[in-house]
Scaffold this motif. Structure first.
Motif, PDB file in Angstrom:
ATOM      1  N   LYS A  57      -2.137  11.854  -1.592  1.00  0.00           N
ATOM      2  CA  LYS A  57      -1.249  10.994  -2.370  1.00  0.00           C
ATOM      3  C   LYS A  57      -0.561  11.869  -3.409  1.00  0.00           C
ATOM      4  N   HIS A  58       0.727  11.833  -3.406  1.00  0.00           N
ATOM      5  CA  HIS A  58       1.471  12.719  -4.298  1.00  0.00           C
ATOM      6  C   HIS A  58       1.306  12.268  -5.742  1.00  0.00           C
ATOM      7  N   SER A  61       4.268  10.392  -7.433  1.00  0.00           N
ATOM      8  CA  SER A  61       4.814   9.165  -6.855  1.00  0.00           C
ATOM      9  C   SER A  61       4.368   7.961  -7.659  1.00  0.00           C
ATOM     10  N   THR A  62       5.108   6.886  -7.527  1.00  0.00           N
ATOM     11  CA  THR A  62       4.779   5.657  -8.260  1.00  0.00           C
ATOM     12  C   THR A  62       3.504   5.003  -7.732  1.00  0.00           C
ATOM     13  N   GLN A  63       3.110   5.305  -6.483  1.00  0.00           N
ATOM     14  CA  GLN A  63       1.909   4.704  -5.898  1.00  0.00           C
ATOM     15  C   GLN A  63       0.629   5.422  -6.325  1.00  0.00           C
ATOM     16  N   TYR A  64       0.796   6.615  -6.911  1.00  0.00           N
ATOM     17  CA  TYR A  64      -0.390   7.400  -7.247  1.00  0.00           C
ATOM     18  C   TYR A  64      -1.084   6.836  -8.488  1.00  0.00           C
ATOM     19  N   THR A 204       9.628  11.167  -6.960  1.00  0.00           N
ATOM     20  CA  THR A 204      10.054   9.816  -7.334  1.00  0.00           C
ATOM     21  C   THR A 204      11.338   9.870  -8.127  1.00  0.00           C
ATOM     22  N   GLY A 208      12.889  10.941  -3.505  1.00  0.00           N
ATOM     23  CA  GLY A 208      12.229  11.414  -2.291  1.00  0.00           C
ATOM     24  C   GLY A 208      12.879  12.604  -1.633  1.00  0.00           C
TER      25      GLY A 208
END
Length: 535
Positions: A57-58, A61-64, A204, A208
């Motif tokens: 998971k980067h 990124s917003t998901q991290y 982000t 991307g």
């Protein structure tokens, strides 16, 4: 019983066993005795290039979402060419389960190395920078990987509160897609404590796509849940006050001392060292206005032609209701004075012995208020206009800040001044608190040596008195009385000096723990200026 020959064979076997054991140990540790010893941290990458990793998971990124127990701290960059200084509080390295950070290891040498998360072992060849001043350059950083990182990260410093370093990737751009890992470690006994740091492209912020190579990029730290300390990213070309705020926590906005030092340094217009005591008071010095133009300039709105140049140096101004504070300790100077005669009230206690030249004037002399020039009449007051119906001697004075400015460049500071590193400092001799005592006790127990000016009773007169009326005064008691009287006076004087010293110290250090008497070194360069200070 063993024979003599048998004993010799036993000892020979023991010696052979010891030699064999040493050979086996040396062969098993032949890699460890070269350079520095092998560490149980990090790795050596054989590719010769900077290691970048594909994380599941980067971090940018917003998901991290970083877990509280994860030890890494992540920094996200939006361009590959970065020139920023990173200031990380020590607590920024702490996690939920590891309440330890680099600032707790002050006194040890710190080093940074290129770290691979795929292996455990690391060699000193990976180390690319250290805070030690004694490590030989050939003892670490010999791999291509370390040489490349050495071009990117510089200026590493660790103190009691923070870790600071500069990232400059303008000569060797960072990766556009993948993350890189480094570690900061303390060289301690046994296993070195290390803290991990990751540099990742901010995919982000760039939607991307690959990052560009444009300059002027920024770095954003990834926030971590739980205990989190603010990581500061500074532009190397930031103003001096910003740097001083970061390094000391004090700014000229809330510290007048720092403001005065910066103003003095800027007024010099060159590289310099500025020294000033804590809470300085303005000092009284003779003004530059000479006697030939003193009355003409101060008594007229428009001076005569011969003195008109002084009108620009000391322009007219309005009267000040609140006069500046200044030191009452005025050095004997070549003051230019006026002697105002008449039947009015005498101002101050200045006399002609403190004046180099004196101009006698009468009550018609009514000086105007001018900038940077005051009237001092020998007491604790300053006047911009002399009060009506007053007489006496008054000197024209100016006020200066007690600051010392010495021309010195950054290069001179680092190469010629022998106080760059604490281990080169020489201890200062201790100051004596008490002065010499002339008194002593003689062989028969009588105090002697009291100075005549401090004697309470005259010994000659007491001698006649004791010879005529021995039951009234015993001459030995006179010496004891004078001795006690003298020491009581000394005790009073020392008590006053002691409380005066305590007052001076506390008045200088009570507002802040920071502004103790110290010397502030202000060194400037073409692109920026920096403040170096001594406590």
């Amino acid at each position: 019983m063993l024979t003599t020959k048998g004993k010799r064979l036993v000892w020979l076997g023991i010696v052979i066993l010891i030699i064999a054991t040493m050979i086996i140990w040396l062969l098993g540790n032949k890699n460890n005795i070269s350079k520095k010893t092998k560490r149980v941290d990090g790795s050596l990458d054989g590719s010769g290039t900077i290691i970048y990793h594909n994380d599941p998971k980067h971090p940018c990124s917003t998901q991290y979402k970083q877990a509280e127990w994860e030890p890494q701290r992540w920094l996200c960059y939006n361009t590959t060419n970065i020139l920023k200084t990173v200031v990380m509080p020590g607590t920024a390295f702490e996690t939920k389960y590891r309440q330890q950070n680099p600032t707790q290891w002050i006194g040890y040498d710190f080093y940074l190395d290129a770290h691979s998360r795929n292996t455990r072992d690391s060699w000193w060849g990976d180390t690319f920078i250290t805070t030690s001043q004694t490590w030989k350059p050939s003892s670490y950083g010999w791999t291509q990987l370390a040489k490349q990182w050495k071009k990117i990260i510089t200026g590493v410093a660790v103190d009691n509160t923070k870790v600071q370093f500069t990232i400059n990737s303008t000569a060797m751009p960072l990766n556009k897609k993948k993350c890189a890992h480094i570690r900061i470690c303390a060289w301690a006994t046994g296993t070195d404590p290390c803290w991990e740091l990751g540099l990742c492209p901010n995919i982000t912020a760039n939607n991307g796509t690959e990052l560009s190579n444009k300059t002027g990029g920024t770095i954003k730290p990834v926030e971590r849940p739980g205990k989190n300390s603010k990581i500061q990213i500074i532009d190397p070309d930031s103003p001096v006050d910003d740097w001083f705020k970061i390094t000391t926590g004090v700014s000229r906005i809330d510290n007048n001392w720092l403001l005065m030092v910066e103003q003095a340094a800027k007024a010099s217009g060159a590289d310099c060292v500025v020294c000033m005591g804590a809470r300085p008071l303005l000092q009284v010095v003779p003004s530059a206005l000479g006697l030939d133009c003193l009355v003409d300039v101060m008594n007229k709105t428009i001076p005569s032609e011969n003195c008109s140049s002084w009108d620009k140096i000391y322009p007219l101004t309005t009267a000040e209701k609140q006069k500046p504070l200044f030191s009452k300790k005025v050095a004997v100077g070549n003051f230019t004075c006026i002697n105002r005669t008449g039947a009015g009230v005498r101002l101050g206690k200045l006399n002609d012995t403190q004046c180099y030249s004196v101009e006698t004037v009468n009550m018609a002399f009514k000086p105007k208020a001018r900038s940077d020039i005051w009237w001092w009449c020998g007491d604790d007051r300053l006047f911009d206009r002399l009060p009506y119906n007053t007489t006496g001697f008054c000197a024209s004075v100016s006020l200066i800040l007690p600051v010392s400015i010495t021309p010195l460049t950054v290069t001179d500071l680092l190469t010629t001044v022998n106080v760059v590193y604490p281990h080169t400092w020489k201890s200062r001799p201790k100051r004596s608190v008490m002065t010499g005592d002339p008194t002593y006790i003689d062989s028969i127990g009588i105090p002697r040596g009291v100075p005549d000016e401090y004697k309470l009773i005259n010994q000659v007169a007491a001698g006649f008195e004791s010879s005529l009326c021995w039951w009234c005064t015993i001459n030995k008691n006179v010496d004891r009385i004078n001795y006690i009287h003298y020491n009581v006076q000394r005790l009073g004087n020392k008590t006053e000096e002691g409380f005066s010293a305590i007052h001076e110290q506390l008045s200088a250090t009570s507002p802040y723990g920071f502004p103790k008497p110290y010397c502030c070194r202000y060194a400037s360069s073409r692109k920026r200026r920096s403040l170096l200070y001594f406590w």
